[in-house]
Motif scaffolding. Structure first.
Motif, mmCIF file in Angstrom:
data_model
loop_
_atom_site.group_PDB
_atom_site.id
_atom_site.type_symbol
_atom_site.label_atom_id
_atom_site.label_comp_id
_atom_site.label_asym_id
_atom_site.label_seq_id
_atom_site.Cartn_x
_atom_site.Cartn_y
_atom_site.Cartn_z
ATOM 1 N N THR A 63 0.846 -1.203 0.000
ATOM 2 C CA THR A 63 0.000 0.000 0.000
ATOM 3 C C THR A 63 0.876 1.246 0.000
ATOM 4 N N ARG A 64 2.074 1.125 -0.540
ATOM 5 C CA ARG A 64 3.019 2.243 -0.540
ATOM 6 C C ARG A 64 2.774 3.168 -1.722
ATOM 7 N N PRO A 65 3.205 4.441 -1.610
ATOM 8 C CA PRO A 65 3.080 5.362 -2.745
ATOM 9 C C PRO A 65 3.859 4.827 -3.948
ATOM 10 N N PRO A 66 3.366 5.065 -5.160
ATOM 11 C CA PRO A 66 4.025 4.503 -6.341
ATOM 12 C C PRO A 66 5.355 5.167 -6.653
ATOM 13 N N LEU A 67 6.266 4.380 -7.178
ATOM 14 C CA LEU A 67 7.535 4.849 -7.711
ATOM 15 C C LEU A 67 7.741 4.211 -9.076
ATOM 16 N N PRO A 68 8.433 4.908 -9.986
ATOM 17 C CA PRO A 68 8.675 4.290 -11.299
ATOM 18 C C PRO A 68 9.530 3.030 -11.142
ATOM 19 N N GLU A 69 8.989 1.904 -11.581
ATOM 20 C CA GLU A 69 9.720 0.652 -11.529
ATOM 21 C C GLU A 69 9.408 -0.162 -12.776
ATOM 22 N N ALA A 70 10.357 -0.999 -13.177
ATOM 23 C CA ALA A 70 10.163 -1.854 -14.339
ATOM 24 C C ALA A 70 9.369 -3.095 -13.935
ATOM 25 N N GLY A 71 8.970 -3.871 -14.919
ATOM 26 C CA GLY A 71 8.325 -5.138 -14.629
ATOM 27 C C GLY A 71 6.826 -5.137 -14.776
ATOM 28 N N PHE A 72 6.243 -4.025 -15.200
ATOM 29 C CA PHE A 72 4.801 -3.983 -15.385
ATOM 30 C C PHE A 72 4.436 -4.471 -16.783
ATOM 31 N N LEU A 73 3.199 -4.873 -16.936
ATOM 32 C CA LEU A 73 2.700 -5.287 -18.236
ATOM 33 C C LEU A 73 1.979 -4.129 -18.906
ATOM 34 N N PRO A 74 1.939 -4.091 -20.242
ATOM 35 C CA PRO A 74 1.158 -3.055 -20.926
ATOM 36 C C PRO A 74 -0.326 -3.273 -20.661
ATOM 37 N N GLU A 125 -0.726 -3.945 -14.860
ATOM 38 C CA GLU A 125 -0.255 -2.562 -14.813
ATOM 39 C C GLU A 125 0.045 -2.170 -13.368
ATOM 40 N N GLN A 126 0.823 -1.104 -13.212
ATOM 41 C CA GLN A 126 1.085 -0.620 -11.867
ATOM 42 C C GLN A 126 -0.207 -0.139 -11.216
ATOM 43 N N PRO A 189 -3.185 3.974 -4.389
ATOM 44 C CA PRO A 189 -2.078 3.647 -5.295
ATOM 45 C C PRO A 189 -1.073 2.711 -4.634
ATOM 46 N N THR A 190 -0.410 1.918 -5.452
ATOM 47 C CA THR A 190 0.600 0.982 -4.961
ATOM 48 C C THR A 190 1.862 1.103 -5.796
ATOM 49 N N ARG A 191 2.964 0.648 -5.227
ATOM 50 C CA ARG A 191 4.245 0.711 -5.926
ATOM 51 C C ARG A 191 4.355 -0.381 -6.985
ATOM 52 N N THR A 192 3.661 -1.475 -6.765
ATOM 53 C CA THR A 192 3.765 -2.629 -7.663
ATOM 54 C C THR A 192 2.439 -2.872 -8.373
ATOM 55 N N ALA A 193 2.444 -3.874 -9.253
ATOM 56 C CA ALA A 193 1.208 -4.288 -9.930
ATOM 57 C C ALA A 193 0.432 -5.205 -8.995
ATOM 58 N N GLN A 194 -0.779 -4.810 -8.651
ATOM 59 C CA GLN A 194 -1.577 -5.515 -7.666
ATOM 60 C C GLN A 194 -2.923 -5.927 -8.257
ATOM 61 N N LEU A 195 -3.519 -6.933 -7.628
ATOM 62 C CA LEU A 195 -4.856 -7.387 -7.996
ATOM 63 C C LEU A 195 -5.691 -7.428 -6.734
ATOM 64 N N ARG A 196 -6.910 -6.895 -6.801
ATOM 65 C CA ARG A 196 -7.856 -6.951 -5.686
ATOM 66 C C ARG A 196 -9.092 -7.710 -6.161
ATOM 67 N N LEU A 197 -9.342 -8.854 -5.562
ATOM 68 C CA LEU A 197 -10.555 -9.625 -5.844
ATOM 69 C C LEU A 197 -11.540 -9.348 -4.721
ATOM 70 N N ILE A 198 -12.730 -8.896 -5.074
ATOM 71 C CA ILE A 198 -13.684 -8.412 -4.071
ATOM 72 C C ILE A 198 -14.998 -9.172 -4.193
ATOM 73 N N THR A 199 -15.490 -9.639 -3.061
ATOM 74 C CA THR A 199 -16.801 -10.272 -3.017
ATOM 75 C C THR A 199 -17.446 -9.938 -1.680
ATOM 76 N N ALA A 216 -9.319 -10.226 -1.499
ATOM 77 C CA ALA A 216 -8.068 -10.953 -1.669
ATOM 78 C C ALA A 216 -7.073 -10.023 -2.348
ATOM 79 N N PHE A 217 -5.923 -9.827 -1.705
ATOM 80 C CA PHE A 217 -4.847 -8.984 -2.228
ATOM 81 C C PHE A 217 -3.806 -9.883 -2.883
ATOM 82 N N ALA A 218 -3.406 -9.568 -4.100
ATOM 83 C CA ALA A 218 -2.400 -10.374 -4.796
ATOM 84 C C ALA A 218 -1.432 -9.477 -5.541
ATOM 85 N N SER A 219 -0.191 -9.942 -5.694
ATOM 86 C CA SER A 219 0.873 -9.192 -6.362
ATOM 87 C C SER A 219 1.295 -9.898 -7.641
ATOM 88 N N LEU A 220 1.642 -9.108 -8.648
ATOM 89 C CA LEU A 220 2.129 -9.673 -9.909
ATOM 90 C C LEU A 220 3.435 -10.426 -9.666
#
Length: 222
Positions: A63-74, A125-126, A189-199, A216-220
């Motif tokens: 849950t950190r503020p975003p920073l430019p980092e590589a490794g994201f998908l288009p 994506e980020q 916003p997050t520093r990494t690419a994240q997925l939130r599954l909500i029900t 459910a919190f998940a990371s790329l």
């Protein structure tokens, strides 16, 4: 405002989606009350609507503020979501927020699919990509049945429109009362690419439906 939107607004909690720069309401219609037979009511109180012991790991969530980092998908729309641990394999479609700011929620007669909020990041994506699905209906389990039982380290696979598959690892599964939903934690916003599954989850009543949300919190996986 339609009757459905009024129901969502009345029972949901207003959330500020920092990553998408819009304001939405947590999925009230996802957990709204519907007429239920005794068998459905018994199913909803059989322990399948709560988060399992040991799956919540708050310190593992980005849950950190975003920073430019590589490794994201288009950017690419998600088309299918698979969770091997649960045997989940569901279609995903894209939709915008409702006119009154509520998030997209599958119709009750379309509960076998999940919906991606296309106003935010796509999976890979980020930032936090939001995918919402029903827990169950009066006919039985729905798209996100069993979400609260996901274990940290479980894999989530998202098939995307560009032919790629984004692989995510579950970090934590958490449950929040609908009147105490942590806006920034889930939608910020997050520093990494994240997925939130909500029900939905928690206790169910004919008058109010479910009283909580499961996230459910998940990371790329790089």
């Amino acid at each position: 405002m339609t009757t459905r939107q009024q129901r969502i607004a009345a029972r949901g909690r207003r959330l500020e989606t920092a990553a998408a720069a819009v304001t939405v309401v947590v999925a009230g219609a996802l957990c709204a009350a519907v007429p239920a037979e005794d068998t459905a009511r018994e199913r909803r109180t059989a322990g399948l609507t709560m988060v399992a012991d040991g799956v919540s790991r708050p310190e593992a969530v980005d849950t950190r503020p975003p920073l430019p980092e590589a490794g994201f998908l288009p950017r690419a729309e998600p088309e299918r979501l698979r969770i091997p641990q649960l045997g989940t394999d569901v279609a995903v479609y894209a939709d915008d927020a409702e006119d009154d700011g509520t998030p997209p929620v599958p119709d009750e007669d379309d509960a076998e699919r999940a919906v991606w909020y296309q106003g935010g990041p796509s999976p890979g994506e980020q930032g936090p990509a939001l995918v919402i699905g029903h827990l169950d209906t009066d006919d039985g389990p729905a798209a996100f049945a069993g979400l609260g039982a996901l274990e940290p380290g479980a894999e989530v696979r998202v098939d995307r429109a560009d032919g790629s598959t984004a692989l995510f690892t579950v970090d934590s599964v958490e449950q929040y009362a609908k009147d105490d939903f942590p806006n920034e934690r889930v939608y910020g916003p997050t520093r990494t690419a994240q997925l939130r599954l909500i029900t939905c989850g928690g206790d169910w009543s004919e008058e109010e439906g479910y009283d909580a949300n499961i996230v459910a919190f998940a990371s790329l996986r790089n």
